[in-house]
Enzyme design. Structure first.
Site, mmCIF file in Angstrom:
data_model
loop_
_atom_site.group_PDB
_atom_site.id
_atom_site.type_symbol
_atom_site.label_atom_id
_atom_site.label_comp_id
_atom_site.label_asym_id
_atom_site.label_seq_id
_atom_site.Cartn_x
_atom_site.Cartn_y
_atom_site.Cartn_z
ATOM 1 C CG ASP A 8 -2.014 1.022 1.162
ATOM 2 O OD1 ASP A 8 -2.138 1.681 0.118
ATOM 3 O OD2 ASP A 8 -2.746 1.160 2.151
ATOM 4 C CG MET A 9 1.919 2.981 -3.656
ATOM 5 S SD MET A 9 3.644 2.451 -3.537
ATOM 6 C CE MET A 9 4.489 4.013 -3.801
ATOM 7 C CG ASP A 104 -3.112 3.766 -3.410
ATOM 8 O OD1 ASP A 104 -4.050 2.967 -3.586
ATOM 9 O OD2 ASP A 104 -3.106 4.626 -2.516
ATOM 10 C CD GLU A 105 -5.412 -0.979 -1.434
ATOM 11 O OE1 GLU A 105 -5.042 -1.668 -0.458
ATOM 12 O OE2 GLU A 105 -6.441 -0.299 -1.438
#
Length: 388
Positions: A8-9, A104-105
């Site tokens: 996860d960013m 983003d994940e």
């Protein structure tokens, strides 16, 4: 037993903005609209802004009250998509089984890959370092025996975190979590659990499966029963074939200028065409979505007898569809393409062999070399605004 890694960013949109604009570093940054946007919604807030209570999905107007000295910007989705593609291109280096969850994940099934690393911690750190090396951004990683636990683990030490949740730690880790942390427990089901004195996962454990199903329903009752015990049998599922590719925008104010809507249509058509070509797809159907100020929404579509992946076709068809709509002030406008395939089917009447013009190829090459949006067509630029 599986080994699942969740990546996860960290505050992704805000982190990309800081990467491109170092002057934002260490400041409360709020993405989603300018400070005076009446309809803006927070898409991401930097960790500095979160200290003031700013959260995703919060109205910009509320965020402005909580954090009046924050930096408010509308965001650049094309840029976030560009960096996202860099991040997601790294995952297959670590596992052949990747399930993207969002921009983003993602989940990675690392089962059988563990022996390439001295420890699970080293495995996670290698991925984190690879992302930092490629993009300059940090990611949080959680590793556990299933998807539910891995996702909880990645959130445990954010930002820039790494947490390995081993089987013998699961019950101790879960027992003090609020029931809202269980997947599927929304506001209504959370209220039901609270009514019966169940506030934490530990409170659920004494309850039988039957008791939970009687109050939450058969499916959710079973899910809550299992998740409270750390059980989740869902496999990591690689991304399904895309059904459509689209882009839409909600305006801060209702728009009554056709020239403005035409410009926005052109910009969105370029974004859709770019994604279509980058993902190696062709489409046959163009659709538009129009939502008016009174929230009435309509869609219009047209299917061609050949496939395409160029901006001109998308824009031309979308504009033709828009021209057939009896317009009034518009709140939202969107463009999408569907009937996707990985090969081009040309029209019997096509004059050229390639559905992508030389101009488009040159523009794509320039935009890939520098950044998305470096070169564009004149129709995407502001024009004189005439009323509808």
């Amino acid at each position: 037993m599986r080994t699942i890694m969740h990546v996860d960013m960290d505050a992704f949109f805000a982190a990309v903005e800081v990467l491109d604009n170092p002057e934002y570093a260490g400041k409360p940054l709020i993405i989603g609209g300018y400070k005076d946007s009446p309809r803006g919604v927070v898409s991401t807030a930097s960790y500095e802004a979160r200290k003031f209570g700013v959260r995703s999905a919060m109205p910009i107007s509320r965020a402005a009250v909580l954090c009046p000295h924050g930096i408010f910007i509308p965001g650049r989705m094309y840029r976030y998509q560009e960096v996202s593609e860099q991040v997601h291109s790294i995952f297959p280096e670590f596992s052949p089984v990747v399930e993207p969850l969002s921009i983003d994940e993602a989940f990675l099934d690392m089962t059988g890959c563990e022996h390439f690393y001295s420890s699970l911690e080293e495995m996670g750190m290698r991925l984190k370092n690879r992302i930092k090396e490629e993009t300059g951004l940090t990611a949080s990683v959680g590793i556990a025996s299933n998807k539910f636990l891995a996702k909880l683990a990645s959130d445990w030490r954010k930002p820039d975190g790494l947490f390995v949740l081993r089987p013998h730690q699961v019950q101790g880790f879960l027992r003090d979590l609020p029931v809202s942390k269980l997947w599927g427990v929304g506001k209504k089901s959370e209220a039901v659990l609270h009514e019966h004195g169940l506030h934490y996962v530990r409170d659920i454990l004494p309850r039988s499966l039957t008791w939970l199903q009687e109050r939450l329903g058969a499916a959710l009752g079973l899910q809550v029963y299992n998740l409270a015990r750390g059980l989740d049998e869902r496999p990591v599922t690689p991304m399904r074939d895309a059904q459509s590719i689209g882009h839409e925008i909600t305006f801060d104010e209702d728009q009554d200028s056709f020239s403005f809507l035409r410009q926005q249509l052109a910009r969105m058509s370029e974004k859709v065409g770019w994604r279509l070509r980058n993902q190696g797809f062709y489409a046959r159907t163009v659709s538009i979505k129009v939502r008016f100020g009174d929230f009435k929404t309509l869609t219009r579509s047209h299917t061609l007898d050949y496939s395409f992946n160029d901006d001109d076709t998308i824009f031309g068809e979308a504009l033709h569809l828009l021209q057939q709509v009896k317009l009034k002030p518009v709140r939202l406008l969107g463009v999408s393409v569907s009937n996707l395939s990985t090969g081009a089917q040309l029209s019997l009447f096509a004059a050229e062999e390639s559905p992508v013009s030389k101009v488009t190829e040159v523009m794509d090459a320039i935009n890939r070399k520098y950044s998305r949006g470096t070169i564009t067509k004149g129709r995407t630029l502001p024009q004189d605004r005439g009323e509808l």
